[in-house]
Design an enzyme around this catalytic site. Structure first.
Site, PDB file in Angstrom:
ATOM      1  N   GLU A   1       3.007  -0.783   3.691  1.00  0.00           N
ATOM      2  CA  GLU A   1       3.561  -0.372   2.395  1.00  0.00           C
ATOM      3  C   GLU A   1       4.044  -1.580   1.605  1.00  0.00           C
ATOM      4  O   GLU A   1       5.239  -1.841   1.478  1.00  0.00           O
ATOM      5  CB  GLU A   1       4.680   0.655   2.589  1.00  0.00           C
ATOM      6  CG  GLU A   1       4.178   1.986   3.130  1.00  0.00           C
ATOM      7  CD  GLU A   1       5.221   3.090   3.113  1.00  0.00           C
ATOM      8  OE1 GLU A   1       4.836   4.266   2.965  1.00  0.00           O
ATOM      9  OE2 GLU A   1       6.427   2.781   3.258  1.00  0.00           O
TER      10      GLU A   1
ATOM     11  N   GLU B   1      -0.701   7.502   6.038  1.00  0.00           N
ATOM     12  CA  GLU B   1       0.567   8.142   6.383  1.00  0.00           C
ATOM     13  C   GLU B   1       0.736   9.393   5.537  1.00  0.00           C
ATOM     14  O   GLU B   1       0.587   9.339   4.311  1.00  0.00           O
ATOM     15  CB  GLU B   1       1.767   7.222   6.126  1.00  0.00           C
ATOM     16  CG  GLU B   1       1.850   6.027   7.044  1.00  0.00           C
ATOM     17  CD  GLU B   1       3.165   5.265   6.874  1.00  0.00           C
ATOM     18  OE1 GLU B   1       4.148   5.865   6.369  1.00  0.00           O
ATOM     19  OE2 GLU B   1       3.208   4.091   7.248  1.00  0.00           O
TER      20      GLU B   1
END
Length: 347
Positions: free
Chosen positions: A162, A280
């Site tokens: 991320e 995710e």
């Protein structure tokens, strides 16, 4: 994360090399907590009450891919530690022996890396930028070498976790839209180390808020200008966190953003000619039907990407039961049994 087309048909076998084989749509689970859960005595049960290995329970529900995070020198904290290179190798072998495909997720930190936290490993804290580039290469190469020696070649390697705000702060931090060249140099070192192990491994670059097309265009336009090398655009998609972080309860309803996710998936393929993947996803454990419906919709959105460029969907810590982890977006019940939400992965 801890915050706050038609499928092809060849299935993996325990002896297959995921880096050189074409597989079906990836249906995955990130299970970084699993070794600790086992070590602390947590027991997993099937719907009939029989005790079973967690990976078998996941496989029975259609999971064919395991994603594992790796930290450089982590602590021994139950939920914020472990996931060392050595533990990651053991877990990857266990998953491979179950016939699973493997993704390795490099955080380049000693603990969680995400948009708000990209802390350098303590051992690298005083290194120059040139040394940091070497650190990224060596760490990536060494972990993948250990995996290969143990008989595991991952199908995917994720370089950073991320990272819309960069990684290895401050040297790799994106601030005021600056520093793209240094972030790009770090990412390229991860790519080069991965390809030195096996050129067929796909390198993933991962950004959160998969429904946010503007965020993705901004990020990938900038790394494209810097000629950063990668193969797959990875996305997170958590409707719960979208609502929580933006202080907007409506956004916790996946139906408000699922069309934006599908648009963004398709746009990334068209704009950058890359594969895409939701690496995710998660929904509220207490809202099993809603989470099941959300997961079904996400899988459909990724499969709707033309030309099999949508590679798969991975649930983050589905087995990470709230009673053990305190995390509310698992897909596990308080009785130790899988949530019906995971049935979305069944064919």
């Amino acid at each position: 994360m801890y915050s706050c087309g038609g499928a092809q048909t060849t299935e993996p076998t325990p002896d297959s090399n995921p880096a050189s084989t074409t597989f079906a749509f990836s249906k995955g689970a990130d299970v970084g907590w699993l070794p600790q859960m086992d070590d602390t005595g947590y027991k997993f049960y099937d719907a009939d009450g029989s005790q079973k290995d967690c990976l078998q329970l996941l496989k029975d529900r259609g999971i064919n891919t395991i994603r594992l995070r790796v930290w450089v020198n982590p602590s021994s904290d139950k939920t914020n530690g472990h996931c060392s290179p050595a533990e990651t190798v053991v877990m990857a072998v266990r998953a491979k022996n179950m016939g699973m495909r493997i993704m390795i997720n490099f955080h380049y930190s000693d603990t969680w890396a995400d948009p708000a936290h990209q802390t350098k490993p303590a051992a690298w804290a005083n290194h120059s930028f040139e040394e940091l580039k070497n650190d990224v290469y060596k760490h990536t190469f060494d972990v993948l070498t250990a995996l290969k020696a143990a008989g595991v070649t991952p199908e995917w390697v994720q370089v950073g976790n991320e990272i819309p705000s960069g990684m290895l702060w401050p040297e790799g931090k994106i601030e005021n839209n600056q520093n793209w060249n240094q972030l790009g140099a770090l990412l390229d070192k991860g790519y080069e180390a991965t390809k030195a192990i096996d050129s067929k491994i796909k390198v993933v670059i991962h950004v959160d808020q998969g429904n946010n097309n503007g965020r993705f265009r901004w990020f990938f336009d900038n790394i494209s200008r810097n000629n950063v090398k990668y193969d797959v655009i990875g996305m997170s998609y958590y409707p719960y966190w979208l609502g929580y972080e933006k202080n907007n309860e409506d956004l916790k309803d996946y139906k408000k953003t699922i069309a934006d996710l599908e648009f963004n998936l398709k746009d990334m393929v068209t704009r950058y000619n890359k594969d895409v993947m939701v690496v995710e996803v998660g929904g509220e454990d207490a809202k099993e039907q809603d989470t099941k419906d959300m997961l079904t919709a996400v899988i459909k959105a990724v499969k709707n990407v033309p030309n099999n460029k949508g590679l798969g969907v991975i649930y983050w810590e589905p087995q990470g039961a709230r009673s053990w982890s305190g995390y509310g977006l698992s897909a596990w019940q308080s009785n130790g049994k899988p949530s019906p939400a995971l049935d979305s992965f069944k064919d």
